[in-house]
Design a protein around this motif. Sequence first.
Motif, PDB file in Angstrom:
ATOM      1  N   ALA A   8      88.116  57.381  80.510  1.00  0.00           N
ATOM      2  CA  ALA A   8      87.696  58.667  80.353  1.00  0.00           C
ATOM      3  C   ALA A   8      86.316  58.865  79.836  1.00  0.00           C
ATOM      4  O   ALA A   8      85.274  59.463  80.325  1.00  0.00           O
ATOM      5  CB  ALA A   8      88.566  59.623  79.730  1.00  0.00           C
ATOM      6  N   GLU A   9      86.141  58.306  78.821  1.00  0.00           N
ATOM      7  CA  GLU A   9      84.865  58.081  78.153  1.00  0.00           C
ATOM      8  C   GLU A   9      83.833  57.231  78.867  1.00  0.00           C
ATOM      9  O   GLU A   9      82.610  57.716  78.844  1.00  0.00           O
ATOM     10  CB  GLU A   9      84.896  57.163  76.716  1.00  0.00           C
ATOM     11  CG  GLU A   9      85.717  58.139  75.494  1.00  0.00           C
ATOM     12  CD  GLU A   9      85.898  57.307  74.152  1.00  0.00           C
ATOM     13  OE1 GLU A   9      85.398  56.225  74.295  1.00  0.00           O
ATOM     14  OE2 GLU A   9      86.279  57.991  73.236  1.00  0.00           O
ATOM     15  N   PHE A  10      84.297  56.293  79.783  1.00  0.00           N
ATOM     16  CA  PHE A  10      83.268  55.586  80.704  1.00  0.00           C
ATOM     17  C   PHE A  10      82.697  56.526  81.753  1.00  0.00           C
ATOM     18  O   PHE A  10      81.549  56.506  81.908  1.00  0.00           O
ATOM     19  CB  PHE A  10      83.985  54.332  80.952  1.00  0.00           C
ATOM     20  CG  PHE A  10      83.216  53.656  82.125  1.00  0.00           C
ATOM     21  CD1 PHE A  10      82.460  52.823  81.737  1.00  0.00           C
ATOM     22  CD2 PHE A  10      83.501  53.618  83.467  1.00  0.00           C
ATOM     23  CE1 PHE A  10      81.476  52.026  82.539  1.00  0.00           C
ATOM     24  CE2 PHE A  10      82.714  53.035  84.188  1.00  0.00           C
ATOM     25  CZ  PHE A  10      81.682  51.998  83.869  1.00  0.00           C
ATOM     26  N   ARG A  11      83.497  57.448  82.207  1.00  0.00           N
ATOM     27  CA  ARG A  11      83.078  58.257  83.168  1.00  0.00           C
ATOM     28  C   ARG A  11      81.881  59.211  82.641  1.00  0.00           C
ATOM     29  O   ARG A  11      80.957  59.463  83.545  1.00  0.00           O
ATOM     30  CB  ARG A  11      84.206  59.171  83.799  1.00  0.00           C
ATOM     31  CG  ARG A  11      85.269  58.518  84.516  1.00  0.00           C
ATOM     32  CD  ARG A  11      86.456  59.263  85.066  1.00  0.00           C
ATOM     33  NE  ARG A  11      87.379  58.683  86.059  1.00  0.00           N
ATOM     34  CZ  ARG A  11      87.364  58.527  87.006  1.00  0.00           C
ATOM     35  NH1 ARG A  11      86.341  59.267  87.984  1.00  0.00           N
ATOM     36  NH2 ARG A  11      88.334  57.948  87.736  1.00  0.00           N
ATOM     37  N   ASP A  12      82.424  59.639  81.446  1.00  0.00           N
ATOM     38  CA  ASP A  12      81.179  60.572  81.006  1.00  0.00           C
ATOM     39  C   ASP A  12      79.948  59.724  80.609  1.00  0.00           C
ATOM     40  O   ASP A  12      78.861  60.478  80.670  1.00  0.00           O
ATOM     41  CB  ASP A  12      81.700  61.130  79.481  1.00  0.00           C
ATOM     42  CG  ASP A  12      82.757  62.229  79.865  1.00  0.00           C
ATOM     43  OD1 ASP A  12      83.356  62.616  81.149  1.00  0.00           O
ATOM     44  OD2 ASP A  12      83.848  62.411  78.956  1.00  0.00           O
ATOM     45  N   ALA A  13      80.055  58.576  80.238  1.00  0.00           N
ATOM     46  CA  ALA A  13      78.930  57.916  79.915  1.00  0.00           C
ATOM     47  C   ALA A  13      78.035  57.513  81.033  1.00  0.00           C
ATOM     48  O   ALA A  13      76.869  57.602  81.131  1.00  0.00           O
ATOM     49  CB  ALA A  13      79.487  56.608  79.019  1.00  0.00           C
ATOM     50  N   ILE A  14      78.503  57.443  82.180  1.00  0.00           N
ATOM     51  CA  ILE A  14      78.067  57.251  83.233  1.00  0.00           C
ATOM     52  C   ILE A  14      77.361  58.181  83.616  1.00  0.00           C
ATOM     53  O   ILE A  14      76.218  58.376  84.423  1.00  0.00           O
ATOM     54  CB  ILE A  14      79.104  56.502  84.491  1.00  0.00           C
ATOM     55  CG1 ILE A  14      79.561  55.010  84.107  1.00  0.00           C
ATOM     56  CG2 ILE A  14      78.364  56.486  85.877  1.00  0.00           C
ATOM     57  CD1 ILE A  14      78.326  53.940  84.101  1.00  0.00           C
ATOM     58  N   ALA A  15      78.168  59.379  83.789  1.00  0.00           N
ATOM     59  CA  ALA A  15      77.280  60.755  84.144  1.00  0.00           C
ATOM     60  C   ALA A  15      76.143  60.938  83.185  1.00  0.00           C
ATOM     61  O   ALA A  15      74.989  61.219  83.746  1.00  0.00           O
ATOM     62  CB  ALA A  15      78.236  61.699  84.094  1.00  0.00           C
ATOM     63  N   THR A  16      76.394  60.650  81.857  1.00  0.00           N
ATOM     64  CA  THR A  16      75.156  60.821  81.070  1.00  0.00           C
ATOM     65  C   THR A  16      74.059  59.873  81.350  1.00  0.00           C
ATOM     66  O   THR A  16      72.814  59.980  81.460  1.00  0.00           O
ATOM     67  CB  THR A  16      75.534  60.530  79.526  1.00  0.00           C
ATOM     68  OG1 THR A  16      76.562  61.539  79.120  1.00  0.00           O
ATOM     69  CG2 THR A  16      74.506  60.822  78.569  1.00  0.00           C
ATOM     70  N   ALA A  17      74.455  58.498  81.581  1.00  0.00           N
ATOM     71  CA  ALA A  17      73.281  57.313  81.948  1.00  0.00           C
ATOM     72  C   ALA A  17      72.548  57.871  83.198  1.00  0.00           C
ATOM     73  O   ALA A  17      71.334  57.678  83.174  1.00  0.00           O
ATOM     74  CB  ALA A  17      73.868  56.150  82.171  1.00  0.00           C
ATOM     75  N   ARG A  18      73.288  58.338  84.205  1.00  0.00           N
ATOM     76  CA  ARG A  18      72.642  58.851  85.567  1.00  0.00           C
ATOM     77  C   ARG A  18      71.959  59.884  85.377  1.00  0.00           C
ATOM     78  O   ARG A  18      70.737  60.007  86.151  1.00  0.00           O
ATOM     79  CB  ARG A  18      73.692  59.087  86.566  1.00  0.00           C
ATOM     80  CG  ARG A  18      73.383  58.872  87.962  1.00  0.00           C
ATOM     81  CD  ARG A  18      74.666  59.421  88.906  1.00  0.00           C
ATOM     82  NE  ARG A  18      74.069  59.202  90.384  1.00  0.00           N
ATOM     83  CZ  ARG A  18      73.195  59.880  90.946  1.00  0.00           C
ATOM     84  NH1 ARG A  18      72.759  60.982  90.352  1.00  0.00           N
ATOM     85  NH2 ARG A  18      72.654  59.958  91.930  1.00  0.00           N
ATOM     86  N   ALA A  19      71.936  60.778  84.495  1.00  0.00           N
ATOM     87  CA  ALA A  19      71.022  62.055  84.395  1.00  0.00           C
ATOM     88  C   ALA A  19      70.002  61.612  83.368  1.00  0.00           C
ATOM     89  O   ALA A  19      68.829  62.308  83.343  1.00  0.00           O
ATOM     90  CB  ALA A  19      71.928  63.193  83.953  1.00  0.00           C
ATOM     91  N   ALA A  20      69.918  60.226  82.664  1.00  0.00           N
ATOM     92  CA  ALA A  20      68.841  59.953  81.730  1.00  0.00           C
ATOM     93  C   ALA A  20      67.687  59.862  82.402  1.00  0.00           C
ATOM     94  O   ALA A  20      67.584  59.602  83.580  1.00  0.00           O
ATOM     95  CB  ALA A  20      69.412  58.893  80.882  1.00  0.00           C
ATOM     96  N   THR A  21      66.656  59.742  81.841  1.00  0.00           N
ATOM     97  CA  THR A  21      65.232  59.485  82.101  1.00  0.00           C
ATOM     98  C   THR A  21      64.743  57.893  81.541  1.00  0.00           C
ATOM     99  O   THR A  21      63.904  57.537  82.095  1.00  0.00           O
ATOM    100  CB  THR A  21      63.983  60.496  81.988  1.00  0.00           C
ATOM    101  OG1 THR A  21      64.196  60.481  80.584  1.00  0.00           O
ATOM    102  CG2 THR A  21      64.614  61.771  82.270  1.00  0.00           C
ATOM    103  N   ARG A  22      65.650  57.471  80.926  1.00  0.00           N
ATOM    104  CA  ARG A  22      65.274  56.180  80.367  1.00  0.00           C
ATOM    105  C   ARG A  22      66.318  55.409  80.469  1.00  0.00           C
ATOM    106  O   ARG A  22      67.534  55.374  80.799  1.00  0.00           O
ATOM    107  CB  ARG A  22      65.259  56.200  78.554  1.00  0.00           C
ATOM    108  CG  ARG A  22      63.942  57.116  78.384  1.00  0.00           C
ATOM    109  CD  ARG A  22      64.054  57.181  76.644  1.00  0.00           C
ATOM    110  NE  ARG A  22      63.318  55.737  76.251  1.00  0.00           N
ATOM    111  CZ  ARG A  22      63.860  54.805  75.700  1.00  0.00           C
ATOM    112  NH1 ARG A  22      65.336  54.781  75.493  1.00  0.00           N
ATOM    113  NH2 ARG A  22      63.355  53.647  75.141  1.00  0.00           N
TER     114      ARG A  22
END
Length: 635
Positions: A569-583
């Motif tokens: 569950a944390e991994f899914r959230d982390a991937i979504a955050t990474a995908r939306a990031a600019t760095r």
Amino acid sequence: MRLTVSQALVNFLTAQYTERDGSEQRLIPAVLGIFGHGNVAGLAQALLEPPASRGFCQGESRISSGLPYHLARNEQGMVHTAVGYARMRNRLSTLACTTSIGPGATNMLTGAALATINRIPVLLLPSDHFATRVATPVLQELEDPRGHDISVNDAFRPLSKYFDRVQRPEQLPSALLAAMRVLTDPAETGAVTLALPQDVQAEAYDWPDELFAKRVWHIPRPVPEPAALHRAAALLRSAHRPLIIAGGGVIYSEASAALRRFAEVTGIPVADTQAGKGAVPWDHPAAVGGIGATGSPVANELARDADVVLGIGTRYSDFTTASRTVFAHPDVRFVNLNVARFDAAKHAGEMLVADARAGLEALTELLTESATHPDKIPDSRKRYEGARARWNAVVDHAYRLGLAPVPAQTEVLGALNEVLEPTDVVVQAAGSLPGDLQRLWRARDDKAYHVEYGYSCMGYEIAGALGVKMAAPEREVFALVGDGSYLMMAQEIVTAVSEGVKLNIVIVQNHGFASIGALSESVGSQRFGTAYRYRSEETGRLDGDRLPVDLAANAASLGADVIRARTIAEFRDAIATARAATRTTVVHIETDPLAPSPDSGAWWDVPVAEVSTLESTQGARKTYEQHMTAQRPLI
């Protein structure tokens, strides 16, 4: 025009283009490099100075000069970046790589081998010792008593599709033209190496203006020879249980749509290799998954029954053929559609030497007249529809094992596969991930799956992903890297950060070599030497407590943003955050290296000790000998 050899080379490269199907692009749009005493006064100076064709304007921005320079952090890594770039561009564009002499040059040897094995064009420009020999031996020069013309760069000869050493300025034009010919040859491409003595790089010469004129290299689509085409069509018509194997050549020739149409017209199921995965989307009615040792049981069962195999753009590696055990029909015949005659001749196949798209279009046209209507398609589709449904259920289960407290690697892949967009690119190369990916990954786009498995080079992932992102900035790129590969080469995180190239990096931490650990166990070697551990005082071996290695902290120290995930569950959230990031963002998750993964139902030939005092090895040897009985010469 009077220029140094380096200045002439840079000006020449800015004028080289490729063209296919009316689309034109720069062949060498940029240079990757690390400067040292061998090239700092040569190629570095030439890259700094504006091109001669635009005048030498004092202080002109390097960005406007036409050949951008990117500072890499590892010489092997920058070749991987060039490979990732060229593969994403379907081999129509690539990058040049410049190094100093000695260790800087030989650090590229692994990259050269990878490029040539995978048939990916890269231009390598290692510096060399003085051509004049006035100061011999110079720093980092190999002194060989057999001759003064031997240097460490001669190690590139067997790893390159073309090698030349430019000892005099007059030799540069012929060397450059030969290099471009090989870089743009769809059948005989790979690493191209031009060794440049450091004194020659700085030597001036009066060059003919035509050397710097725009030159377009037209990439051909060779059409099949008519008689060969008719022989291939006749063999396919005679088949009762045919099978298609889609290799990387399908994607490089942009033949995915042509392959889908061919499969729909003929009803022949399509299996794919690592390089060909995605040519047919995973949910297409004809798709049966990966073939061979790391493939799906569905494709492998069809391969065992196949009486005619149409291989398209594949070189039939041992993983594809399951070490020549997967094609079990006693009278199996092969039709090999390949732009390279060398590969078209394998397995004594019917040779159809042609571009994959041109060949498929010709075959489709020829077979359309005799093709059956959809309600009369051979029973192959009915045979595998049930098996495919059962396999999809197995994959769904592997995606959701629900292990705790540490998830399985298959769960990580499942979460990632479900979260990513169809055009997001996953990059991988080594360890246990390529096997799980080929079996389980559901590719929906022909450029979204990028697994380097010709050389399966640990450390390719991050550097290769950098090249992929440079080639396709509009896509999100995800590098999947195990802890073993990460420790081999993570330096290009710094390059991505400095260049503002946003990568998504997933570190799968399993505290050792998971793939080789499993293989070691299967051959009776009890996972010896495959875990990252302290040396035990009790046993004298590396089987003590786990090492306190923190790869997430390491990635942060290289400039990336880092997210630690403990659960799926944390991994899914982390991937979504990474995908939306600019760095550039790294997601770190620990997995269980002993967690189960679905089996391919195929074999891979790894010899087992013929004699041993270990019961585990003795048992593994018996199993090995049983599998060997299924191997066939395929001639």
